[in-house]
Design a protein around this motif. Structure first.
Motif, mmCIF file in Angstrom:
data_model
loop_
_atom_site.group_PDB
_atom_site.id
_atom_site.type_symbol
_atom_site.label_atom_id
_atom_site.label_comp_id
_atom_site.label_asym_id
_atom_site.label_seq_id
_atom_site.Cartn_x
_atom_site.Cartn_y
_atom_site.Cartn_z
ATOM 1 N N SER A 183 0.852 -1.187 0.000
ATOM 2 C CA SER A 183 0.000 0.000 0.000
ATOM 3 C C SER A 183 0.890 1.239 0.000
ATOM 4 O O SER A 183 1.955 1.257 0.611
ATOM 5 C CB SER A 183 -0.896 0.018 1.231
ATOM 6 O OG SER A 183 -0.097 0.098 2.394
ATOM 7 N N ALA A 184 0.453 2.264 -0.697
ATOM 8 C CA ALA A 184 1.300 3.443 -0.870
ATOM 9 C C ALA A 184 1.016 4.519 0.158
ATOM 10 O O ALA A 184 -0.114 4.723 0.556
ATOM 11 C CB ALA A 184 1.089 4.016 -2.262
ATOM 12 N N HIS A 185 2.078 5.182 0.604
ATOM 13 C CA HIS A 185 1.910 6.402 1.392
ATOM 14 C C HIS A 185 1.559 7.521 0.433
ATOM 15 O O HIS A 185 1.935 7.479 -0.729
ATOM 16 C CB HIS A 185 3.243 6.772 2.073
ATOM 17 C CG HIS A 185 3.558 5.939 3.269
ATOM 18 N ND1 HIS A 185 2.780 5.927 4.382
ATOM 19 C CD2 HIS A 185 4.573 5.077 3.510
ATOM 20 C CE1 HIS A 185 3.308 5.102 5.274
ATOM 21 N NE2 HIS A 185 4.392 4.564 4.760
ATOM 22 N N ALA B 41 10.484 -2.006 -6.486
ATOM 23 C CA ALA B 41 9.486 -1.652 -7.492
ATOM 24 C C ALA B 41 8.459 -0.699 -6.893
ATOM 25 O O ALA B 41 8.353 -0.569 -5.665
ATOM 26 C CB ALA B 41 8.803 -2.910 -8.010
ATOM 27 N N THR B 42 7.713 -0.053 -7.756
ATOM 28 C CA THR B 42 6.687 0.902 -7.344
ATOM 29 C C THR B 42 5.796 0.326 -6.245
ATOM 30 O O THR B 42 5.361 -0.820 -6.343
ATOM 31 C CB THR B 42 5.803 1.262 -8.564
ATOM 32 O OG1 THR B 42 6.667 1.638 -9.627
ATOM 33 C CG2 THR B 42 4.865 2.413 -8.237
ATOM 34 N N ASN B 43 5.571 1.109 -5.221
ATOM 35 C CA ASN B 43 4.685 0.777 -4.088
ATOM 36 C C ASN B 43 5.254 -0.277 -3.136
ATOM 37 O O ASN B 43 4.602 -0.619 -2.162
ATOM 38 C CB ASN B 43 3.293 0.304 -4.559
ATOM 39 C CG ASN B 43 2.528 1.390 -5.296
ATOM 40 O OD1 ASN B 43 2.875 2.561 -5.198
ATOM 41 N ND2 ASN B 43 1.504 1.004 -6.024
ATOM 42 N N LYS B 44 6.434 -0.766 -3.410
ATOM 43 C CA LYS B 44 7.031 -1.762 -2.497
ATOM 44 C C LYS B 44 7.712 -1.044 -1.331
ATOM 45 O O LYS B 44 8.238 0.059 -1.490
ATOM 46 C CB LYS B 44 8.099 -2.597 -3.215
ATOM 47 C CG LYS B 44 7.553 -3.461 -4.319
ATOM 48 C CD LYS B 44 7.110 -4.792 -3.797
ATOM 49 C CE LYS B 44 6.928 -5.753 -4.965
ATOM 50 N NZ LYS B 44 5.850 -6.700 -4.765
ATOM 51 N N PRO C 112 7.750 5.465 -4.557
ATOM 52 C CA PRO C 112 6.604 6.179 -5.119
ATOM 53 C C PRO C 112 6.386 5.853 -6.594
ATOM 54 O O PRO C 112 7.274 5.319 -7.266
ATOM 55 C CB PRO C 112 6.987 7.649 -4.944
ATOM 56 C CG PRO C 112 8.477 7.658 -4.920
ATOM 57 C CD PRO C 112 8.903 6.350 -4.332
ATOM 58 N N VAL C 113 5.211 6.186 -7.079
ATOM 59 C CA VAL C 113 4.880 6.016 -8.495
ATOM 60 C C VAL C 113 5.753 6.967 -9.323
ATOM 61 O O VAL C 113 6.061 8.072 -8.873
ATOM 62 C CB VAL C 113 3.379 6.338 -8.722
ATOM 63 C CG1 VAL C 113 3.024 6.331 -10.201
ATOM 64 C CG2 VAL C 113 2.528 5.351 -7.940
ATOM 65 N N GLY C 114 6.177 6.554 -10.506
ATOM 66 C CA GLY C 114 6.846 7.470 -11.429
ATOM 67 C C GLY C 114 8.357 7.322 -11.507
ATOM 68 O O GLY C 114 9.018 8.156 -12.110
ATOM 69 N N GLY D 257 10.224 -1.727 -13.467
ATOM 70 C CA GLY D 257 9.059 -1.100 -14.085
ATOM 71 C C GLY D 257 7.764 -1.636 -13.485
ATOM 72 O O GLY D 257 7.772 -2.594 -12.703
ATOM 73 N N ALA D 258 6.661 -1.020 -13.889
ATOM 74 C CA ALA D 258 5.357 -1.343 -13.305
ATOM 75 C C ALA D 258 5.014 -2.829 -13.449
ATOM 76 O O ALA D 258 4.351 -3.406 -12.603
ATOM 77 C CB ALA D 258 4.281 -0.489 -13.953
ATOM 78 N N ASN D 259 5.459 -3.445 -14.523
ATOM 79 C CA ASN D 259 5.146 -4.862 -14.710
ATOM 80 C C ASN D 259 6.320 -5.761 -14.305
ATOM 81 O O ASN D 259 6.420 -6.902 -14.747
ATOM 82 C CB ASN D 259 4.753 -5.130 -16.166
ATOM 83 C CG ASN D 259 3.567 -4.295 -16.550
ATOM 84 O OD1 ASN D 259 2.580 -4.223 -15.803
ATOM 85 N ND2 ASN D 259 3.643 -3.629 -17.694
HETATM 86 C C1 LIG Z 1 0.703 1.941 -6.820
HETATM 87 O O1 LIG Z 1 -0.270 2.473 -5.954
HETATM 88 C C2 LIG Z 1 -1.128 3.422 -6.573
HETATM 89 C C3 LIG Z 1 -1.981 4.054 -5.480
HETATM 90 O O2 LIG Z 1 -2.416 3.122 -4.558
HETATM 91 C C4 LIG Z 1 -1.924 2.746 -7.662
HETATM 92 O O3 LIG Z 1 -2.763 3.666 -8.318
HETATM 93 C C5 LIG Z 1 -0.958 2.157 -8.684
HETATM 94 O O4 LIG Z 1 -1.656 1.405 -9.653
HETATM 95 C C6 LIG Z 1 0.077 1.255 -8.003
HETATM 96 N N1 LIG Z 1 1.089 0.919 -9.005
HETATM 97 C C7 LIG Z 1 1.728 -0.252 -9.043
HETATM 98 C C8 LIG Z 1 2.666 -0.477 -10.160
HETATM 99 O O5 LIG Z 1 1.563 -1.113 -8.182
#
Ligand SMILES: *[C@@H]1O[C@H](CO)[C@@H](O)[C@H](O)[C@H]1NC(C)=O
Ligand SMILES: *[C@@H]1O[C@H](CO)[C@@H](O)[C@H](O)[C@H]1NC(C)=O
Ligand SMILES: *[C@@H]1O[C@H](CO)[C@@H](O)[C@H](O)[C@H]1NC(C)=O
Length: 308
Positions: free
Chosen positions: A15-17, A220-223, A269-271, A303-305
Motif C-alpha cells: 500500500s502506498a503512502h 518496485a513501485t509501491n514496495k 513512489p509512483v513514477g 518497471g510497473a510490470n
Molecule cells: C501503486 O499504488 C497506486 C496508489 O495506490 C496505484 O494507483 C498504482 O496502480 C500502483 N502501481 C503499481 C505499479 O503497483
C-alpha cells in the motif's frame, strides 16, 4: 557497488503512502566554471581509471566465459578510450583557463568479476549523466556548456549500452535525473581512497552514506524498502523523516519511518523506473543541505510490470 548499491528490501505490504511533489530548492552555491570543470575532471578520472583497471583485470576470454561476446569487449575499449579522452580534454581546458587540473586519485571499486564490473560501470555512467545534467545550469560560459553537453550525450549512450548489456531497459524513463554536485560527490566518495594533496579542495561535500539492504532485485513501485544510514540517527521528539526521490520536476516526498537507530522503512513512489536516487530528509517541501540526513542512495527500480 558495495557502498552505493548495497541494498536491503522488505517485501512487506504494497500500500502506498501519500506522495507530494514540490519544486526543488535552487542551489545556494555560487561556483565558478573552473570549479565545475575540476568537478567534471574528478569524475572523469574516476571513470577513466575504472575502465582501464577493469580491462586490465579481465580478458576477452573472461568476458566470453561470463556470457558476453567480443563485440561488447570491443565496445568497452571504446568506452574506456572515450573516458581517457574526456580526461585529456578537461585537463587542457583547465590549463588553458590558468587553473591546475586535478590529478587522478586512488580508488577502490570493489569489483570481483565481469558481472560486477559491468554492473558498477552502468551505475557510474548513470551517475555521470546526472552529474553533467545537474551542473549544466551553473555553467556561465556558453562554450563550456556546449562542450559539457557533448560529453553528457556520450555518457548517456554509454549508460544505455551498459544497461542493455546488463539486461536492463536502455532508457527506462522519459527524463534523466539532475543531481547536485554534493549529491554526486556523495555517490562517488566511497570509491575514492585518497587524492594527491595538490588537488586541493573542491567546493563540494559528501552527505552521510545511504544504502538499501539487501541488494535488491525487487525494488518496485509501491514496495516497501529499507534505507539504512551508517550511523544511528539522532531523533527529536515526534520528528518525522521523508524519503525524497529526486527528479527533474522536483523531488517526490514519501514518509520514511525510522524503525531502529539507522533503518528507515519507506515505499517506492509512483513514477520512478531505472537508476533512481533517494535522500532522507527532515523536511517535506524542498531538499536543502541543512535538512538532508543522508544520501542519495542509487537504486534500480523495476518497471510497473516488473520489467528491468
Ligand atoms: C501503486 O499504488 C497506486 C496508489 O495506490 C496505484 O494507483 C498504482 O496502480 C500502483 N502501481 C503499481 C505499479 O503497483
Ligand atoms: C556568482 O558568481 C558570478 C561570477 O563570478 C557573479 O557574477 C555573481 O554576482 C555571483 N553571485 C552571487 C549571488 O554571489
Ligand atoms: C580489479 O581487480 C582488483 C583486484 O581484484 C579489484 O580490487 C578492483 O576493484 C578491480 N577493478 C576493476 C575496475 O575491475
Amino acid at each position: 557497488m558495495k557502498f552505493i548499491y548495497a541494498a536491503s528490501v522488505l517485501l512487506a505490504t504494497c500500500s502506498a503512502h501519500p506522495t507530494k511533489r514540490i519544486t526543488q530548492a535552487p542551489s545556494m552555491l555560487n561556483i565558478t566554471d573552473a570549479d565545475i570543470l575540476q568537478y567534471a575532471l574528478t569524475l572523469e578520472h574516476l571513470e577513466d581509471k575504472f575502465y582501464r583497471e577493469g580491462l586490465a583485470n579481465f580478458t576477452l576470454e573472461d568476458f566470453k566465459k561470463s556470457g558476453f561476446n567480443e563485440v561488447l569487449y570491443k565496445n568497452l575499449k571504446e568506452v574506456s578510450y572515450d573516458e581517457t579522452t574526456h580526461v585529456s580534454f578537461l585537463t587542457q581546458a583547465l590549463t588553458a583557463a590558468n587553473a591546475t587540473p586535478v590529478a587522478e586519485c586512488t580508488y577502490a571499486f570493489g569489483v570481483t568479476d565481469v558481472h560486477s564490473f559491468l554492473a558498477t560501470a552502468s551505475i557510474l555512467e548513470g551517475v555521470g549523466v546526472s552529474a553533467y545534467l545537474g551542473a549544466a545550469a551553473s555553467v556561465m560560459e556558453k562554450l563550456y556548456l556546449t562542450a559539457a553537453g557533448s560529453i553528457l550525450t556520450v555518457e548517456a549512450r554509454h549508460s544505455a549500452y551498459l544497461r542493455k548489456a546488463n539486461k536492463q531497459s536502455p532508457s527506462p524513463q522519459a527524463f534523466d535525473t539532475p543531481l547536485t554536485l554534493d549529491q554526486v560527490y556523495t555517490l562517488a566518495a566511497p570509491f575514492i581512497v585518497s587524492c594527491p594533496e595538490s588537488n586541493g579542495m573542491l567546493p563540494v561535500k559528501a552527505f552521510p552514506m545511504l544504502s538499501v539492504t539487501p541488494e535488491a532485485d525487487c525494488i518496485a513501485t509501491n514496495k516497501t524498502i529499507v534505507l539504512q544510514t551508517k550511523e544511528p540517527v539522532a531523533v527529536e521528539y515526534n520528528e518525522k523523516f521523508y524519503a525524497a526521490w529526486i527528479s527533474v520536476t522536483g523531488p517526490t516526498f514519501v514518509e520514511a519511518k525510522l524503525e531502529s537507530g539507522n533503518k528507515f522503512s519507506t515505499e517506492v513512489p509512483v513514477g520512478f523506473h531505472g537508476q533512481s536516487y533517494v535522500v532522507i530528509t527532515k523536511k517535506e517541501g524542498s531538499v536543502t543541505d541543512d535538512d538532508v540526513i543522508a544520501g542519495p542512495a542509487a537504486l534500480e527500480v523495476l518497471g510497473a510490470n516488473g520489467e528491468k
